[in-house]
Design a protein around this motif. Structure first.
Motif, PDB file in Angstrom:
ATOM      1  N   MET A 192       9.909  13.265 -17.939  1.00 13.10           N
ATOM      2  CA  MET A 192      11.045  12.801 -17.189  1.00 13.10           C
ATOM      3  C   MET A 192      10.664  11.715 -16.194  1.00 13.10           C
ATOM      4  O   MET A 192      11.376  10.754 -16.039  1.00 13.10           O
ATOM      5  CB  MET A 192      11.675  13.991 -16.483  1.00 13.10           C
ATOM      6  CG  MET A 192      12.875  13.656 -15.684  1.00 13.10           C
ATOM      7  SD  MET A 192      13.577  15.196 -15.038  1.00 13.10           S
ATOM      8  CE  MET A 192      15.150  14.642 -14.592  1.00 13.10           C
ATOM      9  N   PHE A 193       9.510  11.888 -15.522  1.00 11.04           N
ATOM     10  CA  PHE A 193       9.074  10.905 -14.544  1.00 11.04           C
ATOM     11  C   PHE A 193       7.688  10.390 -14.900  1.00 11.04           C
ATOM     12  O   PHE A 193       6.929  11.051 -15.595  1.00 11.04           O
ATOM     13  CB  PHE A 193       8.996  11.514 -13.129  1.00 11.04           C
ATOM     14  CG  PHE A 193      10.312  11.939 -12.579  1.00 11.04           C
ATOM     15  CD1 PHE A 193      11.222  11.010 -12.117  1.00 11.04           C
ATOM     16  CD2 PHE A 193      10.634  13.281 -12.514  1.00 11.04           C
ATOM     17  CE1 PHE A 193      12.438  11.411 -11.598  1.00 11.04           C
ATOM     18  CE2 PHE A 193      11.854  13.695 -12.001  1.00 11.04           C
ATOM     19  CZ  PHE A 193      12.756  12.755 -11.543  1.00 11.04           C
ATOM     20  N   LYS A 194       7.374   9.223 -14.386  1.00  2.00           N
ATOM     21  CA  LYS A 194       6.020   8.681 -14.421  1.00  2.00           C
ATOM     22  C   LYS A 194       5.863   7.852 -13.164  1.00  2.00           C
ATOM     23  O   LYS A 194       6.851   7.489 -12.523  1.00  2.00           O
ATOM     24  CB  LYS A 194       5.755   7.845 -15.676  1.00  2.00           C
ATOM     25  CG  LYS A 194       6.589   6.580 -15.763  1.00  2.00           C
ATOM     26  CD  LYS A 194       6.255   5.803 -17.022  1.00  2.00           C
ATOM     27  CE  LYS A 194       7.071   4.521 -17.063  1.00  2.00           C
ATOM     28  NZ  LYS A 194       6.720   3.716 -18.231  1.00  2.00           N
ATOM     29  N   ILE A 195       4.636   7.574 -12.782  1.00  4.28           N
ATOM     30  CA  ILE A 195       4.402   6.735 -11.604  1.00  4.28           C
ATOM     31  C   ILE A 195       4.794   5.310 -11.963  1.00  4.28           C
ATOM     32  O   ILE A 195       4.330   4.757 -12.961  1.00  4.28           O
ATOM     33  CB  ILE A 195       2.920   6.779 -11.168  1.00  4.28           C
ATOM     34  CG1 ILE A 195       2.476   8.208 -10.858  1.00  4.28           C
ATOM     35  CG2 ILE A 195       2.670   5.847  -9.983  1.00  4.28           C
ATOM     36  CD1 ILE A 195       3.188   8.847  -9.683  1.00  4.28           C
ATOM     37  N   GLY A 196       5.652   4.713 -11.149  1.00  6.46           N
ATOM     38  CA  GLY A 196       6.090   3.348 -11.400  1.00  6.46           C
ATOM     39  C   GLY A 196       5.183   2.342 -10.718  1.00  6.46           C
ATOM     40  O   GLY A 196       4.499   1.568 -11.361  1.00  6.46           O
ATOM     41  N   SER A 197       5.163   2.381  -9.397  1.00  4.13           N
ATOM     42  CA  SER A 197       4.385   1.425  -8.624  1.00  4.13           C
ATOM     43  C   SER A 197       3.636   2.117  -7.496  1.00  4.13           C
ATOM     44  O   SER A 197       4.100   3.116  -6.956  1.00  4.13           O
ATOM     45  CB  SER A 197       5.287   0.351  -8.009  1.00  4.13           C
ATOM     46  OG  SER A 197       5.919  -0.415  -8.998  1.00  4.13           O
ATOM     47  N   ILE A 198       2.523   1.546  -7.153  1.00  8.24           N
ATOM     48  CA  ILE A 198       1.754   1.955  -5.986  1.00  8.24           C
ATOM     49  C   ILE A 198       1.835   0.798  -5.005  1.00  8.24           C
ATOM     50  O   ILE A 198       1.620  -0.357  -5.386  1.00  8.24           O
ATOM     51  CB  ILE A 198       0.292   2.251  -6.369  1.00  8.24           C
ATOM     52  CG1 ILE A 198       0.251   3.466  -7.286  1.00  8.24           C
ATOM     53  CG2 ILE A 198      -0.556   2.457  -5.129  1.00  8.24           C
ATOM     54  CD1 ILE A 198      -1.105   3.739  -7.879  1.00  8.24           C
ATOM     55  N   PHE A 199       2.171   1.079  -3.754  1.00 13.11           N
ATOM     56  CA  PHE A 199       2.358   0.053  -2.735  1.00 13.11           C
ATOM     57  C   PHE A 199       1.188   0.073  -1.763  1.00 13.11           C
ATOM     58  O   PHE A 199       0.833   1.127  -1.234  1.00 13.11           O
ATOM     59  CB  PHE A 199       3.676   0.266  -1.996  1.00 13.11           C
ATOM     60  CG  PHE A 199       4.867   0.173  -2.915  1.00 13.11           C
ATOM     61  CD1 PHE A 199       5.456  -1.054  -3.174  1.00 13.11           C
ATOM     62  CD2 PHE A 199       5.359   1.295  -3.545  1.00 13.11           C
ATOM     63  CE1 PHE A 199       6.531  -1.154  -4.040  1.00 13.11           C
ATOM     64  CE2 PHE A 199       6.440   1.217  -4.411  1.00 13.11           C
ATOM     65  CZ  PHE A 199       7.032  -0.015  -4.657  1.00 13.11           C
ATOM     66  N   ILE A 200       0.615  -1.097  -1.531  1.00 13.65           N
ATOM     67  CA  ILE A 200      -0.549  -1.229  -0.659  1.00 13.65           C
ATOM     68  C   ILE A 200      -0.183  -2.145   0.508  1.00 13.65           C
ATOM     69  O   ILE A 200       0.235  -3.290   0.288  1.00 13.65           O
ATOM     70  CB  ILE A 200      -1.749  -1.808  -1.433  1.00 13.65           C
ATOM     71  CG1 ILE A 200      -2.089  -0.885  -2.612  1.00 13.65           C
ATOM     72  CG2 ILE A 200      -2.949  -1.999  -0.506  1.00 13.65           C
ATOM     73  CD1 ILE A 200      -3.109  -1.473  -3.563  1.00 13.65           C
ATOM     74  N   PRO A 201      -0.352  -1.677   1.747  1.00 10.31           N
ATOM     75  CA  PRO A 201      -0.057  -2.525   2.898  1.00 10.31           C
ATOM     76  C   PRO A 201      -1.178  -3.540   3.129  1.00 10.31           C
ATOM     77  O   PRO A 201      -2.359  -3.174   3.156  1.00 10.31           O
ATOM     78  CB  PRO A 201       0.020  -1.521   4.051  1.00 10.31           C
ATOM     79  CG  PRO A 201      -0.872  -0.394   3.636  1.00 10.31           C
ATOM     80  CD  PRO A 201      -0.779  -0.323   2.141  1.00 10.31           C
ATOM     81  N   VAL A 202      -0.795  -4.804   3.275  1.00 14.73           N
ATOM     82  CA  VAL A 202      -1.776  -5.866   3.539  1.00 14.73           C
ATOM     83  C   VAL A 202      -1.234  -6.783   4.627  1.00 14.73           C
ATOM     84  O   VAL A 202      -0.033  -6.938   4.779  1.00 14.73           O
ATOM     85  CB  VAL A 202      -2.115  -6.685   2.267  1.00 14.73           C
ATOM     86  CG1 VAL A 202      -2.753  -5.806   1.201  1.00 14.73           C
ATOM     87  CG2 VAL A 202      -0.889  -7.388   1.705  1.00 14.73           C
ATOM     88  N   THR A 203      -2.139  -7.388   5.373  1.00 11.13           N
ATOM     89  CA  THR A 203      -1.711  -8.262   6.473  1.00 11.13           C
ATOM     90  C   THR A 203      -1.590  -9.724   6.057  1.00 11.13           C
ATOM     91  O   THR A 203      -0.948 -10.499   6.742  1.00 11.13           O
ATOM     92  CB  THR A 203      -2.685  -8.149   7.661  1.00 11.13           C
ATOM     93  OG1 THR A 203      -4.010  -8.450   7.213  1.00 11.13           O
ATOM     94  CG2 THR A 203      -2.637  -6.749   8.275  1.00 11.13           C
ATOM     95  N   ASP A 204      -2.180 -10.108   4.937  1.00 16.54           N
ATOM     96  CA  ASP A 204      -2.104 -11.495   4.466  1.00 16.54           C
ATOM     97  C   ASP A 204      -1.862 -11.484   2.959  1.00 16.54           C
ATOM     98  O   ASP A 204      -2.787 -11.274   2.174  1.00 16.54           O
ATOM     99  CB  ASP A 204      -3.398 -12.238   4.794  1.00 16.54           C
ATOM    100  CG  ASP A 204      -3.316 -13.729   4.507  1.00 16.54           C
ATOM    101  OD1 ASP A 204      -2.803 -14.108   3.427  1.00 16.54           O
ATOM    102  OD2 ASP A 204      -3.778 -14.517   5.347  1.00 16.54           O
ATOM    103  N   ILE A 205      -0.606 -11.703   2.582  1.00 17.46           N
ATOM    104  CA  ILE A 205      -0.223 -11.626   1.165  1.00 17.46           C
ATOM    105  C   ILE A 205      -1.007 -12.623   0.312  1.00 17.46           C
ATOM    106  O   ILE A 205      -1.501 -12.270  -0.764  1.00 17.46           O
ATOM    107  CB  ILE A 205       1.302 -11.879   0.992  1.00 17.46           C
ATOM    108  CG1 ILE A 205       2.096 -10.696   1.532  1.00 17.46           C
ATOM    109  CG2 ILE A 205       1.670 -12.156  -0.464  1.00 17.46           C
ATOM    110  CD1 ILE A 205       2.073  -9.455   0.671  1.00 17.46           C
ATOM    111  N   GLU A 206      -1.135 -13.860   0.762  1.00 11.89           N
ATOM    112  CA  GLU A 206      -1.792 -14.889  -0.048  1.00 11.89           C
ATOM    113  C   GLU A 206      -3.266 -14.564  -0.301  1.00 11.89           C
ATOM    114  O   GLU A 206      -3.743 -14.600  -1.437  1.00 11.89           O
ATOM    115  CB  GLU A 206      -1.655 -16.277   0.599  1.00 11.89           C
ATOM    116  CG  GLU A 206      -0.243 -16.830   0.581  1.00 11.89           C
ATOM    117  CD  GLU A 206       0.670 -16.196   1.635  1.00 11.89           C
ATOM    118  OE1 GLU A 206       0.179 -15.681   2.667  1.00 11.89           O
ATOM    119  OE2 GLU A 206       1.899 -16.193   1.406  1.00 11.89           O
ATOM    120  N   LYS A 207      -3.993 -14.238   0.762  1.00 12.36           N
ATOM    121  CA  LYS A 207      -5.415 -13.911   0.603  1.00 12.36           C
ATOM    122  C   LYS A 207      -5.597 -12.648  -0.224  1.00 12.36           C
ATOM    123  O   LYS A 207      -6.477 -12.569  -1.083  1.00 12.36           O
ATOM    124  CB  LYS A 207      -6.093 -13.742   1.966  1.00 12.36           C
ATOM    125  CG  LYS A 207      -6.354 -15.039   2.685  1.00 12.36           C
ATOM    126  CD  LYS A 207      -7.071 -14.790   4.001  1.00 12.36           C
ATOM    127  CE  LYS A 207      -7.303 -16.081   4.758  1.00 12.36           C
ATOM    128  NZ  LYS A 207      -7.951 -15.834   6.058  1.00 12.36           N
TER     129      LYS A 207
END
Length: 141
Positions: free
Chosen positions: A1-16
């Motif tokens: 029924m479910f699966k892991i979709g996304s894992i979210f990682i906090p970062v301070t500089d998206i480009e780097k």
């Protein structure tokens, strides 16, 4: 029924961080949005997203034994090569340790987010092939 979709990682500089994750983890960009970017990994179905934060935030918890534990890990069948890749690129890692045949090491990203890399033994119930067989068996029921 479910699966892991996304894992979210906090970062301070998206480009780097985008460049770092593409170079060192081999992720491929799906799309970006204001304050984030999504990726897929070369194998598996779970997606990974980097989300812009103002301050470094913890991505680990403390166990009842006062040990640090990351919320998730990366799996590889080539742990020695992965470990050497990180070392060759100046990424902070721990030594590879063996825990009952399962090998693992830890590394950190640009924001100090800690992650584990594991390589399960074929006989382990957690090995991807054994999990796949359990999933197939469940579908047959």
């Amino acid at each position: 029924m479910f699966k892991i979709g996304s894992i979210f990682i906090p970062v301070t500089d998206i480009e780097k961080s985008t460049a770092w994750y593409e170079t060192h983890l081999g992720v491929k960009k799906i799309e970006s949005w204001d304050g984030g970017v999504g990726f897929y990994l070369p194998t598996g179905s779970t997606q990974l997203a980097l989300v812009k934060v103002n301050n470094i935030q913890p991505t680990e918890f403390i166990t009842h034994e006062n040990q640090k534990n990351s919320y998730y890990n990366f799996v590889t069948d080539h742990i020695e090569a992965a470990h050497q890749h990180f070392i060759n690129n100046g990424i902070t890692t721990t030594d590879i340790t063996d825990f009952g045949g399962m090998k693992h090491f830890d590394f950190v990203d640009l924001d100090g987010n800690p992650f584990s890399v594991v390589s399960e033994v074929a006989a382990s119930p957690f090995h991807s092939e054994n999990v796949r067989k359990m999933q197939e068996r469940d579908l047959e029921r």
